[in-house]
Motif scaffolding. Structure first.
Motif, PDB file in Angstrom:
ATOM      1  N   TYR A 139       0.838  -1.205   0.000  1.00 20.08           N
ATOM      2  CA  TYR A 139       0.000   0.000   0.000  1.00 20.08           C
ATOM      3  C   TYR A 139       0.871   1.253   0.000  1.00 20.08           C
ATOM      4  O   TYR A 139       0.629   2.201  -0.751  1.00 20.08           O
ATOM      5  N   LEU A 140       1.927   1.262   0.835  1.00 15.36           N
ATOM      6  CA  LEU A 140       2.837   2.402   0.893  1.00 15.36           C
ATOM      7  C   LEU A 140       3.685   2.505  -0.367  1.00 15.36           C
ATOM      8  O   LEU A 140       3.982   3.605  -0.844  1.00 15.36           O
ATOM      9  N   ALA A 141       4.085   1.341  -0.933  1.00 14.08           N
ATOM     10  CA  ALA A 141       4.921   1.348  -2.139  1.00 14.08           C
ATOM     11  C   ALA A 141       4.153   1.899  -3.341  1.00 14.08           C
ATOM     12  O   ALA A 141       4.710   2.637  -4.161  1.00 14.08           O
ATOM     13  N   LEU A 142       2.864   1.560  -3.444  1.00 14.61           N
ATOM     14  CA  LEU A 142       2.068   2.045  -4.570  1.00 14.61           C
ATOM     15  C   LEU A 142       1.735   3.518  -4.422  1.00 14.61           C
ATOM     16  O   LEU A 142       1.583   4.227  -5.413  1.00 14.61           O
ATOM     17  N   GLY A 143       1.622   3.968  -3.164  1.00 11.72           N
ATOM     18  CA  GLY A 143       1.409   5.396  -2.905  1.00 11.72           C
ATOM     19  C   GLY A 143       0.190   5.957  -3.615  1.00 11.72           C
ATOM     20  O   GLY A 143      -0.893   5.365  -3.608  1.00 11.72           O
ATOM     21  N   ILE A 144       0.388   7.086  -4.276  1.00 10.53           N
ATOM     22  CA  ILE A 144      -0.713   7.810  -4.914  1.00 10.53           C
ATOM     23  C   ILE A 144      -1.261   7.068  -6.119  1.00 10.53           C
ATOM     24  O   ILE A 144      -2.390   7.312  -6.557  1.00 10.53           O
ATOM     25  N   PHE A 145      -0.480   6.120  -6.688  1.00 13.18           N
ATOM     26  CA  PHE A 145      -0.921   5.456  -7.909  1.00 13.18           C
ATOM     27  C   PHE A 145      -2.045   4.456  -7.683  1.00 13.18           C
ATOM     28  O   PHE A 145      -2.754   4.103  -8.618  1.00 13.18           O
ATOM     29  N   LEU A 146      -2.228   4.002  -6.439  1.00  7.59           N
ATOM     30  CA  LEU A 146      -3.339   3.096  -6.161  1.00  7.59           C
ATOM     31  C   LEU A 146      -4.690   3.803  -6.282  1.00  7.59           C
ATOM     32  O   LEU A 146      -5.546   3.373  -7.062  1.00  7.59           O
ATOM     33  N   PRO A 147      -4.918   4.921  -5.575  1.00  7.69           N
ATOM     34  CA  PRO A 147      -6.196   5.619  -5.797  1.00  7.69           C
ATOM     35  C   PRO A 147      -6.328   6.197  -7.199  1.00  7.69           C
ATOM     36  O   PRO A 147      -7.441   6.376  -7.698  1.00  7.69           O
ATOM     37  N   LEU A 148      -5.183   6.455  -7.858  1.00 11.05           N
ATOM     38  CA  LEU A 148      -5.241   7.008  -9.214  1.00 11.05           C
ATOM     39  C   LEU A 148      -5.681   5.990 -10.263  1.00 11.05           C
ATOM     40  O   LEU A 148      -5.900   6.353 -11.420  1.00 11.05           O
ATOM     41  N   ILE A 149      -5.820   4.702  -9.867  1.00 10.07           N
ATOM     42  CA  ILE A 149      -6.383   3.721 -10.797  1.00 10.07           C
ATOM     43  C   ILE A 149      -7.785   4.169 -11.213  1.00 10.07           C
ATOM     44  O   ILE A 149      -8.237   3.880 -12.320  1.00 10.07           O
ATOM     45  N   THR A 150      -8.452   4.901 -10.334  1.00 15.62           N
ATOM     46  CA  THR A 150      -9.796   5.407 -10.640  1.00 15.62           C
ATOM     47  C   THR A 150      -9.803   6.215 -11.931  1.00 15.62           C
ATOM     48  O   THR A 150     -10.734   6.111 -12.733  1.00 15.62           O
ATOM     49  N   VAL A 151      -8.774   7.029 -12.131  1.00 20.61           N
ATOM     50  CA  VAL A 151      -8.711   7.866 -13.329  1.00 20.61           C
ATOM     51  C   VAL A 151      -7.723   7.321 -14.353  1.00 20.61           C
ATOM     52  O   VAL A 151      -7.343   8.039 -15.284  1.00 20.61           O
ATOM     53  N   ASN A 152      -7.318   6.061 -14.181  1.00 21.57           N
ATOM     54  CA  ASN A 152      -6.448   5.425 -15.173  1.00 21.57           C
ATOM     55  C   ASN A 152      -7.271   5.224 -16.443  1.00 21.57           C
ATOM     56  O   ASN A 152      -8.284   4.527 -16.439  1.00 21.57           O
ATOM     57  N   CYS A 153      -6.834   5.837 -17.526  1.00 23.53           N
ATOM     58  CA  CYS A 153      -7.624   5.790 -18.753  1.00 23.53           C
ATOM     59  C   CYS A 153      -7.739   4.378 -19.323  1.00 23.53           C
ATOM     60  O   CYS A 153      -8.657   4.091 -20.091  1.00 23.53           O
ATOM     61  N   ALA A 154      -6.841   3.457 -18.925  1.00 23.76           N
ATOM     62  CA  ALA A 154      -6.938   2.075 -19.389  1.00 23.76           C
ATOM     63  C   ALA A 154      -8.218   1.428 -18.888  1.00 23.76           C
ATOM     64  O   ALA A 154      -8.878   0.678 -19.615  1.00 23.76           O
ATOM     65  N   VAL A 155      -8.590   1.716 -17.650  1.00 19.77           N
ATOM     66  CA  VAL A 155      -9.786   1.110 -17.061  1.00 19.77           C
ATOM     67  C   VAL A 155     -11.031   1.602 -17.793  1.00 19.77           C
ATOM     68  O   VAL A 155     -11.855   0.800 -18.258  1.00 19.77           O
ATOM     69  N   LEU A 156     -11.178   2.909 -17.920  1.00 18.62           N
ATOM     70  CA  LEU A 156     -12.341   3.462 -18.617  1.00 18.62           C
ATOM     71  C   LEU A 156     -12.316   3.082 -20.096  1.00 18.62           C
ATOM     72  O   LEU A 156     -13.363   2.812 -20.692  1.00 18.62           O
ATOM     73  N   GLY A 157     -11.127   3.032 -20.685  1.00 21.95           N
ATOM     74  CA  GLY A 157     -11.008   2.648 -22.092  1.00 21.95           C
ATOM     75  C   GLY A 157     -11.547   1.254 -22.356  1.00 21.95           C
ATOM     76  O   GLY A 157     -12.267   1.028 -23.338  1.00 21.95           O
ATOM     77  N   VAL A 158     -11.215   0.310 -21.489  1.00 20.86           N
ATOM     78  CA  VAL A 158     -11.711  -1.067 -21.644  1.00 20.86           C
ATOM     79  C   VAL A 158     -13.230  -1.099 -21.536  1.00 20.86           C
ATOM     80  O   VAL A 158     -13.911  -1.785 -22.315  1.00 20.86           O
ATOM     81  N   ILE A 159     -13.792  -0.350 -20.583  1.00 18.47           N
ATOM     82  CA  ILE A 159     -15.243  -0.298 -20.414  1.00 18.47           C
ATOM     83  C   ILE A 159     -15.908   0.272 -21.675  1.00 18.47           C
ATOM     84  O   ILE A 159     -16.928  -0.243 -22.146  1.00 18.47           O
ATOM     85  N   LEU A 160     -15.328   1.318 -22.237  1.00 19.16           N
ATOM     86  CA  LEU A 160     -15.909   1.933 -23.433  1.00 19.16           C
ATOM     87  C   LEU A 160     -15.762   1.029 -24.650  1.00 19.16           C
ATOM     88  O   LEU A 160     -16.671   0.954 -25.484  1.00 19.16           O
ATOM     89  N   PHE A 161     -14.626   0.307 -24.773  1.00 17.72           N
ATOM     90  CA  PHE A 161     -14.480  -0.667 -25.854  1.00 17.72           C
ATOM     91  C   PHE A 161     -15.557  -1.746 -25.738  1.00 17.72           C
ATOM     92  O   PHE A 161     -16.148  -2.161 -26.727  1.00 17.72           O
ATOM     93  N   MET A 162     -15.781  -2.205 -24.505  1.00 17.23           N
ATOM     94  CA  MET A 162     -16.802  -3.221 -24.252  1.00 17.23           C
ATOM     95  C   MET A 162     -18.183  -2.711 -24.682  1.00 17.23           C
ATOM     96  O   MET A 162     -18.961  -3.440 -25.299  1.00 17.23           O
ATOM     97  N   GLN A 163     -18.474  -1.463 -24.391  1.00 16.82           N
ATOM     98  CA  GLN A 163     -19.768  -0.877 -24.754  1.00 16.82           C
ATOM     99  C   GLN A 163     -19.897  -0.708 -26.262  1.00 16.82           C
ATOM    100  O   GLN A 163     -20.916  -1.078 -26.848  1.00 16.82           O
ATOM    101  N   ILE A 164     -18.862  -0.162 -26.901  1.00 21.71           N
ATOM    102  CA  ILE A 164     -18.898   0.099 -28.342  1.00 21.71           C
ATOM    103  C   ILE A 164     -19.002  -1.197 -29.142  1.00 21.71           C
ATOM    104  O   ILE A 164     -19.757  -1.284 -30.109  1.00 21.71           O
ATOM    105  N   ARG A 165     -18.261  -2.225 -28.716  1.00 25.25           N
ATOM    106  CA  ARG A 165     -18.245  -3.497 -29.455  1.00 25.25           C
ATOM    107  C   ARG A 165     -19.430  -4.401 -29.122  1.00 25.25           C
ATOM    108  O   ARG A 165     -19.585  -5.448 -29.721  1.00 25.25           O
TER     109      ARG A 165
END
Length: 200
Positions: free
Chosen positions: A105-131
């Motif tokens: 948890y300490l090693a990941l630091g700010i990047f763990l909560p930033l998964i929320t705005v990681n464009c890869a996550v939203l991108g996969v969801i949008l690809f799933m919707q479009i396809r």
């Protein structure tokens, strides 16, 4: 009735890891990819976390899309709803990691909560919707895309560890320069699989 594409689940899984890698083919989620890949253990932890988040959110967002958003006719709110779902899943995962692995948890630091705005996550969801994937296809695509992201960050972490001990690299290229060149070569290597499997 969902007009899902006729693509096999195994082909979809392999394609989402290799030929249509969300990071190396679509260049989504590169900020945390470059920053965390300096350390092998942190890369492993973040890779697992991103894989879980993408896989779980793909399943949940599919259900939300077809059982809530479309029946209510609120497609214009889909982006906001998807981001809320992603934030909820990340928050749960953050609490679990903090409880069971404080060091990670300490090693990941700010990047763990930033998964929320990681464009890869939203991108996969949008690809799933479009396809217009079916539920099994959405889940397989989600976990496959997460596994592809995980594979890419583990490969880069391994390569960067070797490069750090290499004295042949010119001083001007050390650090970010050689990292970006390495990512470019990795992307070209993954594109080499494109004739074998493709995601539609």
């Amino acid at each position: 009735m969902i007009d899902a594409p006729s693509v096999g689940l195994l082909s979809l899984f392999l394609a989402s890891i290799l030929t249509s890698n969300v990071l190396l083919a679509n260049f989504l989620g590169t900020c945390s990819f470059i920053s965390i890949s300096k350390d092998f253990k942190s890369s492993m932890g973040l890779g697992v976390a991103v894989t879980l988040v993408i896989g779980i959110t793909a399943a949940v967002c599919w259900a939300v899309l077809y059982f809530i958003i479309q029946p209510l006719g609120i497609e214009y709110l889909s982006f906001i709803i998807f981001i809320i779902v992603i934030a909820g899943v990340v928050q749960m995962l953050e609490m679990i990691i903090d409880r069971f692995s404080p060091a990670l948890y300490l090693a990941l630091g700010i990047f763990l909560p930033l998964i929320t705005v990681n464009c890869a996550v939203l991108g996969v969801i949008l690809f799933m919707q479009i396809r217009k994937y079916s539920f099994p296809q959405a889940v397989i695509f989600g976990f496959g895309s997460g596994a592809g992201w995980w594979l890419a960050i583990m490969l880069l972490a391994s390569i960067r560890k070797k490069l750090d001990s290499n004295n042949a690299i010119p001083a001007g290229l050390k650090g970010t320069g050689i990292t970006l060149i390495t990512i470019g070569f990795m992307a070209m290597a993954f594109v080499g699989f494109s004739g074998m499997i493709a995601v539609q």
